[in-house]
Design a protein around this motif. Structure first.
Motif, mmCIF file in Angstrom:
data_model
loop_
_atom_site.group_PDB
_atom_site.id
_atom_site.type_symbol
_atom_site.label_atom_id
_atom_site.label_comp_id
_atom_site.label_asym_id
_atom_site.label_seq_id
_atom_site.Cartn_x
_atom_site.Cartn_y
_atom_site.Cartn_z
ATOM 1 N N ALA A 185 9.271 47.851 17.820
ATOM 2 C CA ALA A 185 8.305 49.006 16.946
ATOM 3 C C ALA A 185 9.300 49.263 16.037
ATOM 4 C CB ALA A 185 7.753 50.409 18.131
ATOM 5 N N ASP A 186 9.069 50.587 15.187
ATOM 6 C CA ASP A 186 9.955 50.552 13.805
ATOM 7 C C ASP A 186 11.145 51.783 14.708
ATOM 8 O OD1 ASP A 186 10.269 51.423 11.551
ATOM 9 O OD2 ASP A 186 10.029 53.678 11.599
ATOM 10 N N ARG A 187 10.960 52.162 15.948
ATOM 11 C CA ARG A 187 12.035 52.657 16.495
ATOM 12 C C ARG A 187 12.577 52.843 17.487
ATOM 13 N NH1 ARG A 187 13.588 57.801 14.288
ATOM 14 N NH2 ARG A 187 11.791 58.930 12.105
ATOM 15 N N TRP A 188 11.777 51.810 18.029
ATOM 16 C CA TRP A 188 12.254 51.160 19.756
ATOM 17 C C TRP A 188 12.797 49.831 19.542
ATOM 18 C CZ3 TRP A 188 11.496 54.261 23.939
ATOM 19 C CH2 TRP A 188 10.869 55.535 23.536
ATOM 20 N N ARG A 189 13.811 49.400 20.597
ATOM 21 C CA ARG A 189 14.236 48.675 20.277
ATOM 22 C C ARG A 189 14.679 48.242 21.721
ATOM 23 N NH1 ARG A 189 19.443 48.455 16.436
ATOM 24 N NH2 ARG A 189 17.713 50.370 15.168
ATOM 25 N N PHE A 190 15.157 47.164 22.714
ATOM 26 C CA PHE A 190 15.329 46.402 23.924
ATOM 27 C C PHE A 190 17.123 46.234 23.445
ATOM 28 C CE2 PHE A 190 16.046 42.583 26.405
ATOM 29 C CZ PHE A 190 16.037 43.185 27.685
ATOM 30 N N LEU A 191 17.874 46.453 24.271
ATOM 31 C CA LEU A 191 19.030 46.268 23.943
ATOM 32 C C LEU A 191 20.034 45.391 24.998
ATOM 33 C CD1 LEU A 191 20.084 49.394 23.175
ATOM 34 C CD2 LEU A 191 19.445 47.366 21.857
ATOM 35 N N LEU A 192 20.220 44.221 25.416
ATOM 36 C CA LEU A 192 20.935 43.668 26.463
ATOM 37 C C LEU A 192 21.916 42.923 25.955
ATOM 38 C CD1 LEU A 192 19.799 40.131 28.096
ATOM 39 C CD2 LEU A 192 21.888 40.066 26.646
ATOM 40 N N ASP A 193 23.150 43.070 26.999
ATOM 41 C CA ASP A 193 24.617 42.956 26.776
ATOM 42 C C ASP A 193 25.148 43.074 28.016
ATOM 43 O OD1 ASP A 193 26.422 44.282 24.383
ATOM 44 O OD2 ASP A 193 27.386 44.636 26.894
ATOM 45 N N LEU A 194 25.933 41.617 27.786
ATOM 46 C CA LEU A 194 26.934 40.382 29.418
ATOM 47 C C LEU A 194 27.942 40.137 28.420
ATOM 48 C CD1 LEU A 194 26.107 39.532 31.415
ATOM 49 C CD2 LEU A 194 25.859 37.329 29.891
ATOM 50 N N ASP A 195 29.556 40.894 29.144
ATOM 51 C CA ASP A 195 30.426 40.273 29.324
ATOM 52 C C ASP A 195 31.074 39.493 31.152
ATOM 53 O OD1 ASP A 195 31.414 41.019 26.951
ATOM 54 O OD2 ASP A 195 32.653 42.787 27.999
ATOM 55 N N ALA A 196 31.203 37.891 30.997
ATOM 56 C CA ALA A 196 30.527 37.356 32.501
ATOM 57 C C ALA A 196 31.722 36.306 32.295
ATOM 58 C CB ALA A 196 29.323 37.389 32.425
ATOM 59 N N LEU A 197 31.699 35.121 33.325
ATOM 60 C CA LEU A 197 32.743 34.878 34.295
ATOM 61 C C LEU A 197 32.859 34.693 34.749
ATOM 62 C CD1 LEU A 197 35.828 33.527 32.934
ATOM 63 C CD2 LEU A 197 36.734 34.827 34.576
ATOM 64 N N ALA A 198 32.379 33.285 35.297
ATOM 65 C CA ALA A 198 32.115 32.358 36.450
ATOM 66 C C ALA A 198 32.797 30.979 36.568
ATOM 67 C CB ALA A 198 31.058 32.102 36.170
ATOM 68 N N GLY A 199 33.259 30.769 37.714
ATOM 69 C CA GLY A 199 34.354 29.850 38.059
ATOM 70 C C GLY A 199 35.348 29.972 38.733
ATOM 71 N N GLY A 200 35.997 29.135 39.632
ATOM 72 C CA GLY A 200 37.707 29.312 39.898
ATOM 73 C C GLY A 200 37.668 29.956 40.945
ATOM 74 N N PRO A 201 39.077 31.076 41.423
ATOM 75 C CA PRO A 201 38.429 31.215 42.481
ATOM 76 C C PRO A 201 38.492 32.970 42.328
ATOM 77 C CG PRO A 201 40.585 32.009 41.199
ATOM 78 C CD PRO A 201 39.298 30.802 40.722
ATOM 79 N N GLY A 202 37.615 33.306 41.073
ATOM 80 C CA GLY A 202 36.913 34.759 41.048
ATOM 81 C C GLY A 202 35.756 34.505 40.090
ATOM 82 N N ARG A 203 35.157 35.687 39.980
ATOM 83 C CA ARG A 203 34.005 35.648 38.730
ATOM 84 C C ARG A 203 33.600 37.199 38.088
ATOM 85 N NH1 ARG A 203 31.084 34.374 43.985
ATOM 86 N NH2 ARG A 203 29.948 36.598 44.294
ATOM 87 N N ALA A 204 33.319 37.817 37.032
ATOM 88 C CA ALA A 204 33.100 38.591 36.954
ATOM 89 C C ALA A 204 31.826 38.501 35.897
ATOM 90 C CB ALA A 204 34.007 39.305 36.212
ATOM 91 N N GLU A 205 30.781 39.780 36.442
ATOM 92 C CA GLU A 205 29.144 39.905 35.635
ATOM 93 C C GLU A 205 29.389 41.615 35.315
ATOM 94 O OE1 GLU A 205 26.543 38.133 37.454
ATOM 95 O OE2 GLU A 205 27.577 36.586 37.956
ATOM 96 N N ASP A 206 28.573 41.870 33.639
ATOM 97 C CA ASP A 206 28.280 42.995 33.418
ATOM 98 C C ASP A 206 27.617 42.764 32.432
ATOM 99 O OD1 ASP A 206 28.435 45.844 32.534
ATOM 100 O OD2 ASP A 206 30.735 46.388 32.322
ATOM 101 N N LEU A 207 26.069 43.453 33.198
ATOM 102 C CA LEU A 207 25.242 43.359 32.538
ATOM 103 C C LEU A 207 24.381 44.702 32.387
ATOM 104 C CD1 LEU A 207 22.892 40.934 31.126
ATOM 105 C CD2 LEU A 207 21.983 41.737 33.479
ATOM 106 N N SER A 208 24.000 45.029 30.715
ATOM 107 C CA SER A 208 22.919 45.890 30.666
ATOM 108 C C SER A 208 21.804 45.564 30.230
ATOM 109 C CB SER A 208 23.748 47.059 29.828
ATOM 110 O OG SER A 208 24.308 47.433 28.916
ATOM 111 N N LEU A 209 20.359 46.256 31.084
ATOM 112 C CA LEU A 209 19.410 46.030 29.522
ATOM 113 C C LEU A 209 18.821 47.303 29.655
ATOM 114 C CD1 LEU A 209 17.689 43.044 32.549
ATOM 115 C CD2 LEU A 209 18.846 43.453 30.086
ATOM 116 N N LYS A 210 18.581 47.629 28.085
ATOM 117 C CA LYS A 210 18.790 49.222 27.931
ATOM 118 C C LYS A 210 17.198 48.701 27.112
ATOM 119 C CE LYS A 210 22.783 50.747 27.323
ATOM 120 N NZ LYS A 210 23.437 51.130 26.704
ATOM 121 N N LEU A 211 16.156 50.098 27.287
ATOM 122 C CA LEU A 211 15.093 50.725 26.345
ATOM 123 C C LEU A 211 16.266 52.097 25.396
ATOM 124 C CD1 LEU A 211 12.085 50.189 24.551
ATOM 125 C CD2 LEU A 211 11.834 51.896 26.927
ATOM 126 N N GLY A 212 15.718 51.437 24.118
ATOM 127 C CA GLY A 212 16.670 51.985 22.899
ATOM 128 C C GLY A 212 15.550 52.639 22.109
#
Length: 254
Positions: A185-212
């Motif tokens: 809406a005029d003042r409301w927004r849905f926010l998504l943010d992701l840093d990620a890596l998959a594969g190999g001997p490890g993985r990392a995910e940082d995901l946020s879902l927010k209402l602004g």
């Protein structure tokens, strides 16, 4: 985790074409965001070293699931309407006490069961991201890029009469970055943010879902959920953790 990553990144594209660019919101040159929240752990498994000489144990079983206070700060510099840089400081640590129900060998020392054991877990993250805004429409805005992460981690166990042992890890990790905003809406927004890596001997995910909510032209407040998951399975260390946070943030832009 890879399935979650693919779902978050690919589903918006599968839903159909983006709306035409009608009234793209101009990019602010600079922005600072402060995020605070409460963090729980649903998994934190450790074996150090990961060569059969140590015991695999759960920090979540030892000290509980939390919560612990956590926070992070973002600084964003949009060089122009398309290209931008973002910097993140995200320290995280806790120190708690619990007891093992069996002997546990960790980093060259064996800890006895039934004795109060202090556990320290630290996972500080420092990141620099390059972002390219590849879509700006009436409702949707999307960025993609790369993130260089510096990981400063430590796990330490201490026990009366036994002493303490610890393992530290300072390293660089490259991550893929994607983020998006949907203006509800005029003042409301849905926010998504992701840093990620998959594969190999490890993985990392940082995901946020927010209402602004845009308080005015400069300030936005938001609340939502953040999850950080990942780890490594190499000769020196086995550690996989899954953290969950209820977060609130305030962002100012100019």
């Amino acid at each position: 985790p890879f399935t979650r990553f693919a779902t978050v990144v690919l589903v918006p594209f599968a839903l159909g074409p983006f709306p035409a660019v009608l009234a793209a919101e101009p990019e602010s040159r600079f922005g600072v965001e402060l995020e605070l929240g409460a963090t729980w752990q649903s998994r934190n498994d450790v074996e150090i070293p990961n060569d059969g000489t140590a015991t695999r144990f759960s920090l979540e079983d030892l000290v509980g699931s939390g919560p612990w206070a956590a926070g992070r700060v973002y600084f964003t510099w949009n060089v122009n309407d398309r290209h931008g840089l973002r910097f993140l400081a995200a320290p995280l640590s806790y120190t708690e006490t619990g007891t093992f129900d069996r002997p546990v060998t960790f980093a060259g020392r064996t800890f006895a069961p039934g004795v109060a054991t202090e556990a320290r877990y630290q996972f500080d993250s420092w990141r620099a991201s390059y972002r390219y805004r590849f879509h700006a429409g009436e409702r949707w805005r999307w960025w993609a890029g790369v993130t260089l992460k510096i990981r400063d981690a430590e796990i330490r166990l201490s026990q009366p009469g036994t002493g303490s042992s610890n393992d530290t890890d300072l390293g660089f990790v490259p991550l893929a970055h994607i983020s998006g905003e949907f203006r509800i809406a005029d003042r409301w927004r849905f926010l998504l943010d992701l840093d990620a890596l998959a594969g190999g001997p490890g993985r990392a995910e940082d995901l946020s879902l927010k209402l602004g909510y845009d308080v005015d032209d400069r300030w936005t407040v938001a609340f939502g959920y953040r999850t950080v998951e990942g780890g490594a399975d190499v000769d020196d260390v086995y550690n996989f953790a899954w953290l969950h946070s209820a977060v609130m943030s305030a962002r100012v832009r100019w």
